[in-house]
Write an enzyme that holds these catalytic residues in place. Structure first.
Site, PDB file in Angstrom:
ATOM      1  N   HIS A   1       0.890  -1.137  -0.397  1.00  0.00           N
ATOM      2  CA  HIS A   1      -0.120   0.168  -0.221  1.00  0.00           C
ATOM      3  C   HIS A   1       0.905   1.080   0.145  1.00  0.00           C
ATOM      4  O   HIS A   1       1.721   1.427   0.882  1.00  0.00           O
ATOM      5  CB  HIS A   1      -1.106  -0.016   1.484  1.00  0.00           C
TER       6      HIS A   1
ATOM      7  N   HIS B   1       1.286   3.285   8.010  1.00  0.00           N
ATOM      8  CA  HIS B   1      -0.095   4.441   9.191  1.00  0.00           C
ATOM      9  C   HIS B   1       1.207   5.885   9.353  1.00  0.00           C
ATOM     10  O   HIS B   1       2.255   5.528  10.041  1.00  0.00           O
ATOM     11  CB  HIS B   1      -1.084   3.561  10.159  1.00  0.00           C
TER      12      HIS B   1
ATOM     13  N   HIS C   1      -9.082 -10.245  -1.310  1.00  0.00           N
ATOM     14  CA  HIS C   1      -8.600 -10.307   0.427  1.00  0.00           C
ATOM     15  C   HIS C   1      -9.916 -11.075   0.973  1.00  0.00           C
ATOM     16  O   HIS C   1     -10.940 -11.016   1.513  1.00  0.00           O
ATOM     17  CB  HIS C   1      -8.639  -8.175  -0.016  1.00  0.00           C
TER      18      HIS C   1
ATOM     19  N   ASP D   1       2.580  -6.750   2.076  1.00  0.00           N
ATOM     20  CA  ASP D   1       1.611  -5.827   2.552  1.00  0.00           C
ATOM     21  C   ASP D   1       1.624  -5.266   3.655  1.00  0.00           C
ATOM     22  O   ASP D   1       0.373  -4.279   4.356  1.00  0.00           O
ATOM     23  CB  ASP D   1       0.218  -7.100   3.526  1.00  0.00           C
TER      24      ASP D   1
ATOM     25  N   HIS E   1      -2.350 -12.890   1.356  1.00  0.00           N
ATOM     26  CA  HIS E   1      -2.589 -12.805   2.845  1.00  0.00           C
ATOM     27  C   HIS E   1      -2.773 -13.933   3.163  1.00  0.00           C
ATOM     28  O   HIS E   1      -3.577 -13.952   4.190  1.00  0.00           O
ATOM     29  CB  HIS E   1      -2.390 -11.577   3.591  1.00  0.00           C
TER      30      HIS E   1
HETATM   31  O1  DOR Z   1      -3.324  -5.120   7.957  1.00  0.00           O
HETATM   32  C1  DOR Z   1      -4.317  -4.203   6.664  1.00  0.00           C
HETATM   33  N1  DOR Z   1      -4.195  -2.921   6.069  1.00  0.00           N
HETATM   34  N2  DOR Z   1      -4.997  -4.912   6.247  1.00  0.00           N
HETATM   35  C2  DOR Z   1      -5.050  -4.104   4.425  1.00  0.00           C
HETATM   36  O2  DOR Z   1      -6.008  -5.477   4.341  1.00  0.00           O
HETATM   37  C3  DOR Z   1      -5.705  -3.744   4.799  1.00  0.00           C
HETATM   38  C4  DOR Z   1      -4.682  -2.536   4.971  1.00  0.00           C
HETATM   39  C5  DOR Z   1      -3.573  -1.601   4.957  1.00  0.00           C
HETATM   40  O3  DOR Z   1      -4.901  -0.928   3.401  1.00  0.00           O
HETATM   41  O4  DOR Z   1      -3.719  -0.307   5.711  1.00  0.00           O
HETATM   42 ZN    ZN Z   2      -5.670  -7.434   2.433  1.00  0.00          ZN
END
Ligand code: DOR
Ligand code: ZN
Length: 426
Positions: free
Chosen positions: A64, A311, A181, A307, A234
């Site tokens: 991401h 944040h 997912h 993954d 995952h």
């Molecule tokens: O922990 C996660 N964060 N799992 C996800 O599927 C999405 C991801 C996110 O976009 O933060």
């Molecule tokens: Zn995911």
């Protein structure tokens, strides 16, 4: 270290075409010119790789990067710089941005930002449904043409099974892999960690493993009736690995990944209520972890994907139940896998690198993850003996959210070269 774009990586353990051997790698004009012994190239910048692995640049098919829309968490430049630091040269980013990557304009935007940053090859994965809402399908043809690497509503599953079936059949026509997912939102039912002994002890609402496994089984069966392939994101449970194993035995075209954290940590880590341990799917039990390692070994799990989910501190510095899910993973991925898999002897270095280079590349048909003369010079130089301690303050990623701060790991990326350019190290 900068030069004229000519690099001689000398004396490493070079992994090429599945076999490792001591040698030198000459990079010129963005290409691996020669892999050989005792090369002498006076104009080249020397990279001393003695005692190190010289491997294809790592390939991540699940990350991401948050841009557009969530640049306070990460942007394409910071995320791809973090990827380079982690040894990655090709990264595929999920569509849960704002606006969602559900059309060619956003796909093109992400590609351009990736090119401009120049840290890695950034390949956008576009949404399967518009706005990730699980209703109207995206224009797979237009997205394929714009360069989408796959289609996925990652972050959630497509709730309506018939819509998922249609999406699979539609994607197949345009040669795009669908990434599922697997998560039943109803079964999650407010859970914030794995449902089990630790959720009970900690008094946190748990998510049953069935939330993952039921949708996984559903999506695999849908791919089977549509006679198409599907990739499962995952995998985190022993039962999930069993479902994929059985599907492969039946000849269904399913591939799957797991992430480094599921191979290294368990729900016990939630003990201190550190919201950096919150991830979706959640960290599971030791039995799950062991079963995932076995599934990697027997080929049930095809590859490892980070993954990487950065944040902002503000998204995590709140009580566990409302904290955002995700782990900033690029800069620890290789070391976590080395420490959890190679050091204890579960996988050979060659096997681990396969799971992080050509295996993921082949799942999406990316034409990456191989180190051979004549191919693009995408290379990682890895010190297998280096021991280091995770310090998120030093991450290139804007996301400092790791539950592994202070952990001692083995294996360190020293240099990364992407398209003949030094993107990390030196
Ligand atoms: O922990 C996660 N964060 N799992 C996800 O599927 C999405 C991801 C996110 O976009 O933060
Ligand atoms: Zn995911």
């Amino acid at each position: 270290m900068s030069g004229n774009g000519v690099y001689l990586i000398r004396g490493g353990n070079v992994l090429s075409q599945g076999a490792a051997g001591s040698g030198d790698v000459l990079v010129r004009n963005g290409i691996v010119e020669t892999i050989g012994q005792g090369l002498e190239v006076p104009e080249a910048v020397l990279i001393d790789a003695s005692g190190m692995w010289v491997v294809p640049g790592l390939v991540d098919i699940h990350c991401h990067l948050r841009e557009p829309g969530f640049e306070h968490k990460e942007d394409i430049a910071s995320g791809s710089a973090a990827a380079a630091k982690g040894g990655f040269t090709t990264i595929c980013c999920m569509a849960n941005t704002d606006p969602v990557n559900d059309n060619a304009v956003v796909t093109e935007f992400i590609k351009k930002k990736g090119r401009d940053a120049g840290h890695a090859r950034v390949r956008p994965i576009a949404a399967l449904t518009k706005g990730l809402l699980g209703e109207e399908l995206t224009e797979a043809g237009e997205l394929a043409e714009a360069g989408a690497a796959a289609l996925s509503d990652d972050g959630k599953s497509v709730r309506n099974a018939n819509r998922m079936r249609l999406a699979l059949s539609y994607a197949k026509r345009f040669g795009l892999t669908v990434i599922s997912h697997p998560e039943d939102a109803d079964l999650v039912n407010g859970g914030v960690m794995n449902e089990g002994r630790w959720s009970t002890a900690l008094g946190l609402p748990g998510t049953t493993r069935a939330a993952e496994e039921t949708v996984m089984a559903r999506d695999i069966m849908l791919a089977a009736v549509e006679n198409t392939g599907i990739h499962i994101a995952h995998v985190s449970t022993a039962g999930g690995a069993d479902i994929v194993r059985e599907a492969k035995r039946r000849g269904i075209r399913v591939t799957c990944e797991t992430a480094p954290h599921y191979l290294y940590a368990t729900d016990e880590l939630v003990r201190e209520y550190d919201s950096n341990t919150k991830v979706n799917p959640p960290l599971r039990t030791e039995e799950d972890r062991t079963a995932l390692i076995e599934a990697l070994r027997d080929g049930t799990i095809d590859c490892i994907a980070t993954d990487h989910a950065p944040h902002h501190l503000d998204d995590k510095n709140v009580e566990y139940s409302i904290a955002a899910s995700g782990i900033s993973g690029f800069e620890t991925a290789l070391a976590i896998c080395w420490t959890a898999l190679v050091k204890p002897g579960f996988l050979s270095p060659e096997e681990l690198f396969a799971k992080m280079t050509h295996a993921p590349s082949d799942i999406l048909g990316l034409d990456a993850g191989r180190l051979e003369a004549g191919r693009a010079a995408d290379i990682a130089v890895i010190d297998p003996c280096a021991e280091w301690t995770v310090d998120p303050a030093k991450f290139a990623s804007r996301g400092k959210n790791t539950p592994f701060a202070g952990h001692a790991l083995t294996g360190l990326v020293r240099y990364t070269i992407c398209g003949g350019k030094l993107t990390y190290g030196g």
